[in-house]
Design an enzyme around this catalytic site. Structure first.
Site, PDB file in Angstrom:
ATOM      1  N   LYS A 183       0.212   3.448   6.581  1.00 15.27           N
ATOM      2  CA  LYS A 183       0.960   3.519   5.320  1.00 15.27           C
ATOM      3  C   LYS A 183       2.066   4.551   5.379  1.00 15.27           C
ATOM      4  O   LYS A 183       3.123   4.348   4.792  1.00 15.27           O
ATOM      5  CB  LYS A 183       0.028   3.844   4.151  1.00 15.27           C
ATOM      6  CG  LYS A 183      -0.794   2.657   3.694  1.00 15.27           C
ATOM      7  CD  LYS A 183      -1.142   2.798   2.226  1.00 15.27           C
ATOM      8  CE  LYS A 183      -2.117   1.729   1.788  1.00 15.27           C
ATOM      9  NZ  LYS A 183      -2.605   1.950   0.422  1.00 15.27           N
ATOM     10  N   LYS A 208      -3.612 -10.087   8.244  1.00 14.32           N
ATOM     11  CA  LYS A 208      -4.520 -10.358   7.129  1.00 14.32           C
ATOM     12  C   LYS A 208      -3.722 -10.572   5.840  1.00 14.32           C
ATOM     13  O   LYS A 208      -2.629 -10.010   5.677  1.00 14.32           O
ATOM     14  CB  LYS A 208      -5.538  -9.230   6.959  1.00 14.32           C
ATOM     15  CG  LYS A 208      -4.972  -7.951   6.392  1.00 14.32           C
ATOM     16  CD  LYS A 208      -6.089  -6.996   5.950  1.00 14.32           C
ATOM     17  CE  LYS A 208      -5.459  -5.781   5.294  1.00 14.32           C
ATOM     18  NZ  LYS A 208      -6.367  -4.865   4.667  1.00 14.32           N
ATOM     19  N   LYS A 252      -1.540  -7.653  -0.203  1.00 16.26           N
ATOM     20  CA  LYS A 252      -0.547  -7.561  -1.276  1.00 16.26           C
ATOM     21  C   LYS A 252       0.726  -6.877  -0.792  1.00 16.26           C
ATOM     22  O   LYS A 252       1.770  -6.999  -1.400  1.00 16.26           O
ATOM     23  CB  LYS A 252      -1.130  -6.831  -2.493  1.00 16.26           C
ATOM     24  CG  LYS A 252      -1.836  -5.535  -2.162  1.00 16.26           C
ATOM     25  CD  LYS A 252      -3.043  -5.316  -3.071  1.00 16.26           C
ATOM     26  CE  LYS A 252      -3.962  -4.257  -2.464  1.00 16.26           C
ATOM     27  NZ  LYS A 252      -5.321  -4.308  -2.979  1.00 16.26           N
TER      28      LYS A 252
END
Ligand code: TYM
Length: 332
Positions: free
Chosen positions: A112, A195, A198
């Site tokens: 991230k 995968k 969102k």
């Protein structure tokens, strides 16, 4: 009954099919067999910037989808993390027994912070796994049902539980990761080796629980496959078709082998049309029920506050024990 605990972030307008088939369906199955605790980690959500009104709305939307998807508040405990202050309190204590290097090795932070640029990554994002450990250890669960992507965080929870126990005396249950089988992992329709997430670049690869069924049907029909024509399961050589087959199998309850046999000699288009139909008819009632719940936010908030009261009974007992063991003076 053994206890299980899990949570899903309120970070989008809708849960996607990966959250649903990879997590929620399994939670619903577990609530009969286990003393189950499910929560909405809104403290975790603010580790990246959130619009306040959006966050509040998404927290309710997430709760409504849990319930619409089958989480039964009469069988389990359902609550919102920020309404149980013990999570943040225990996280502080656990943070003080976590090594800096140990926290630095958490891959989700690395991913991230690369995505957002490390200068923009918050300290909260860095300490995120410690808060997750607190979420878990407060409730002394036997198992934590999650997808493979959460394995490292559960490992950290185990390490911290063992470390605290050996330093201060037996306090925490050391939790097991209940990792969902590979077939429960759902991939992006446009990029079937990644995968479903969102944070994907384009929404075209996502199936959202609350989307209009027409949008969902269109996305399934445009799913990336391959240049062959044969319908068979092979994650390596045919990730797109295999993903469609595992979605089909998860929703219908039929085995992948049975589905493959049924589609012998048929074209990808047939499979997609049928799958679109199956997904729409399965998600339709969930969407309707979620919208019904969202039409009465005061009632939804009341249900969640009741859940928080139930959760606090357990959480405060653990925290009191932890504070005493650490050497904090008793209060009252
Ligand atoms: P989160 O919100 O990213 O994901 C929630 C759950 O959904 C699973 N999942 C998937 N499963 C199959 N296919 C996919 N494409 C897919 N995408 C997501 C995840 O593995 C997860 O089980 N850190 C956690 C939230 C959390 C938590 C906790 C979980 C906070 N505290 C304590 C358990 C216990 C997270 O971000 O999950």
């Amino acid at each position: 009954k053994h206890r299980v605990l899990s949570g899903m972030q309120p970070s989008a307008d809708s849960l996607h099919l990966g959250n649903y088939l990879g997590a929620l369906v399994n939670w619903v199955r577990m609530q009969d067999e286990y003393d189950a605790i499910f929560f909405i980690p809104d403290l975790h959500a603010i580790t990246v910037p959130q619009d306040p009104a959006e966050l509040a709305r998404r927290t309710r939307v997430t709760a409504a989808q849990y319930i619409a998807g089958g989480v039964d508040i009469n069988k389990c405990t359902l609550f919102v993390q920020s309404q149980v202050p013990e999570h943040a309190q225990l996280a502080w204590v656990l943070g003080c027994i976590t090594g800096f290097g140990e926290a630095s090795r958490m891959i989700q932070f690395k991913d991230k912070s690369l995505q957002h640029g490390s200068d923009h990554a918050s300290v909260g994002l860095f300490t995120y796994p410690i808060l997750q450990a607190a979420d878990i250890l407060l409730y002394q669960p036997h198992g934590v049902p999650v997808g493979e992507d959460q394995r490292q965080h559960i490992e950290l929870s185990r390490d911290l539980a063992q470390r605290f126990n050996s330093r201060y005396g037996e306090t925490f249950q050391v939790p097991e990761a209940f990792i969902q089988k590979e077939s429960a992992k759902i991939y992006d329709l446009q990029n079937p080796t990644a995968k479903m997430s969102k944070s994907a670049e384009s929404p075209a690869g996502l199936i959202n629980l609350l989307d209009d069924p027409k949008v969902t049907a269109k996305r399934i029909k445009s799913a990336v496959t391959d240049t062959e024509t044969e319908i068979r399961f092979d994650r390596e050589a045919k990730p797109g078709v295999s993903n469609l087959l595992s979605i089909y199998s998860s929703i219908s309850g039929l085995s992948v082998d049975k589905i493959v046999a049924d589609y012998q000699g048929k074209m990808y288009g047939h499979l997609k049309v049928d799958l679109a139909e199956l997904v729409a008819s399965h998600l339709g009632p969930i969407r309707d029920r979620a919208n019904e719940l969202l039409a009465d936010p005061a009632e939804l908030d009341r249900l969640l506050a009741h859940g928080a009261d139930k959760a606090r009974e357990i959480a405060s007992a653990t925290l009191t024990d932890v504070y005493a063991k650490v050497g904090f003076l008793p209060y009252g």
